[in-house]
Design an enzyme around this catalytic site. Structure first.
Site, PDB file in Angstrom:
ATOM      1  N   ILE A 239       0.835  -1.207   0.000  1.00 49.05           N
ATOM      2  CA  ILE A 239       0.000   0.000   0.000  1.00 49.05           C
ATOM      3  C   ILE A 239       0.870   1.257   0.000  1.00 49.05           C
ATOM      4  O   ILE A 239       0.584   2.231  -0.708  1.00 49.05           O
ATOM      5  CB  ILE A 239      -0.939   0.000   1.234  1.00 49.05           C
ATOM      6  CG1 ILE A 239      -2.071  -1.005   1.014  1.00 49.05           C
ATOM      7  CG2 ILE A 239      -1.497   1.400   1.501  1.00 49.05           C
ATOM      8  CD1 ILE A 239      -2.973  -1.174   2.223  1.00 49.05           C
TER       9      ILE A 239
ATOM     10  N   GLY B 260       2.310   2.624  -3.306  1.00 41.55           N
ATOM     11  CA  GLY B 260       1.474   3.467  -4.154  1.00 41.55           C
ATOM     12  C   GLY B 260       0.978   4.712  -3.453  1.00 41.55           C
ATOM     13  O   GLY B 260       0.576   5.689  -4.091  1.00 41.55           O
ATOM     14  N   HIS B 261       1.001   4.689  -2.126  1.00 41.15           N
ATOM     15  CA  HIS B 261       0.395   5.788  -1.347  1.00 41.15           C
ATOM     16  C   HIS B 261       1.405   6.303  -0.332  1.00 41.15           C
ATOM     17  O   HIS B 261       1.281   5.997   0.863  1.00 41.15           O
ATOM     18  CB  HIS B 261      -0.868   5.273  -0.656  1.00 41.15           C
ATOM     19  CG  HIS B 261      -1.749   6.352  -0.077  1.00 41.15           C
ATOM     20  ND1 HIS B 261      -1.491   6.955   1.127  1.00 41.15           N
ATOM     21  CD2 HIS B 261      -2.887   6.916  -0.533  1.00 41.15           C
ATOM     22  CE1 HIS B 261      -2.440   7.843   1.395  1.00 41.15           C
ATOM     23  NE2 HIS B 261      -3.303   7.839   0.406  1.00 41.15           N
ATOM     24  N   PHE B 262       2.435   7.072  -0.689  1.00 45.70           N
ATOM     25  CA  PHE B 262       2.730   7.512  -2.043  1.00 45.70           C
ATOM     26  C   PHE B 262       4.202   7.230  -2.319  1.00 45.70           C
ATOM     27  O   PHE B 262       5.000   7.190  -1.365  1.00 45.70           O
ATOM     28  CB  PHE B 262       2.498   9.019  -2.169  1.00 45.70           C
ATOM     29  CG  PHE B 262       1.058   9.439  -1.998  1.00 45.70           C
ATOM     30  CD1 PHE B 262       0.145   9.325  -3.047  1.00 45.70           C
ATOM     31  CD2 PHE B 262       0.616   9.925  -0.776  1.00 45.70           C
ATOM     32  CE1 PHE B 262      -1.168   9.725  -2.886  1.00 45.70           C
ATOM     33  CE2 PHE B 262      -0.706  10.313  -0.608  1.00 45.70           C
ATOM     34  CZ  PHE B 262      -1.609  10.212  -1.665  1.00 45.70           C
TER      35      PHE B 262
ATOM     36  N   ILE C  15       2.445   7.140   3.433  1.00 46.70           N
ATOM     37  CA  ILE C  15       1.589   7.492   4.576  1.00 46.70           C
ATOM     38  C   ILE C  15       0.366   6.568   4.584  1.00 46.70           C
ATOM     39  O   ILE C  15      -0.041   6.034   3.552  1.00 46.70           O
ATOM     40  CB  ILE C  15       1.111   8.962   4.537  1.00 46.70           C
ATOM     41  CG1 ILE C  15       0.442   9.289   3.206  1.00 46.70           C
ATOM     42  CG2 ILE C  15       2.276   9.897   4.808  1.00 46.70           C
ATOM     43  CD1 ILE C  15      -0.239  10.662   3.176  1.00 46.70           C
TER      44      ILE C  15
END
Lengths: 156, 95
Positions: free
Chosen positions: A34, A37-39, A44
């Site tokens: 996760i 991609g975030h970010f 975060i």
């Protein structure tokens, strides 16, 4: 916190059924896809997952209040505020309180902190219905055991 | 002090963004005002807080589902106001 299984809560620290409050801890994993991609370059916790963590905290409180007779399902999110970034590896402390117990529903308020810093808060509404499937009840019993749900708190 | 109907009409107007002047004592919350079950949770929360009661929504729903009551008995607003007055009176009597 096991993000792959959507288990956001690690441990119940305190449960006060008389005061209708709960405090839990949730350890954000140091790494997860996760965060790729975030970010990229600035990992975060997504706000939706922080909201879910507050919802799960409230859910355990509501399970305790109903003595595991009714499963709470998130129905409404109000006033969700993401007040600061939560990074991989941080420990969240989440407090939830029941604001209202209606007929078949309940409203809670929840806050999550890292240390003393308030990171997010929300007001959450849940529908409370009898367990729709016995296997879900079995699952919740097992999870309760894993996160240290104080079953003795439910006995008079 | 405003009537029970006025109070619940104001709550519905504010909660569901329905023009206040379209809400009458004869309005059916579901059939006329189009309030769905989720919005009704919000309304129930506001009514419970405003009147210091706990509307027995589950009991009412069960009675309707069992054919022992009609939705009009609970969801036409003048009837809902009467039910709320009864709940407030019962609470006052039991206090």
């Amino acid at each position: 916190m096991n993000l792959d299984y959507f288990q956001l809560i690690d441990r119940i620290v305190a449960l006060d059924l008389e005061a209708r409050t709960i405090i839990v801890e949730a350890q954000v994993p140091p790494a997860h896809t996760i965060f790729e991609g975030h970010f990229p370059g600035f990992p975060i916790m997504p706000g939706v997952l922080l909201t879910e963590a507050m919802a799960q905290s409230s859910g355990w409180l509501l399970l305790g209040v109903t003595k595991f007779e009714r499963m709470p399902f998130l129905a409404m999110v109000k006033e969700a505020k993401m007040r600061g970034f939560v990074s991989p590896g941080q420990l969240l402390t989440i407090e939830a309180k029941i604001e209202h117990e209606g007929s078949g529903f309940a409203v809670t308020s929840a806050k999550a902190r890292v240390g003393a810093e308030l990171k997010c808060s929300a007001t959450l509404t849940f529908r409370q219905i009898p367990f729709p499937d016995p296997s879900l009840r079995v699952h919740m019993d097992a999870k309760a055991n894993e996160i240290g749900f104080p079953l003795q708190a439910m006995t008079p | 002090m405003s009537s029970t109907f006025d109070q619940i009409a104001t709550i519905i107007a504010e909660t569901c963004d329905i023009p206040r002047d379209t809400i009458t004592p004869e309005s059916h919350a579901i059939d006329d005002l189009g309030i769905d079950s989720l919005d009704f949770l919000d309304i129930a929360f506001a009514i419970d807080k405003a009147f210091g009661i706990k509307m027995p929504l589950e009991k009412w729903t069960q009675e309707v589902n069992d054919g022992k009551a009609t939705t009009e008995q609970y969801f036409v607003l003048k009837n809902l106001a009467a039910r709320i007055d009864e709940l407030v009176a019962a609470k006052t009597a039991g206090a």
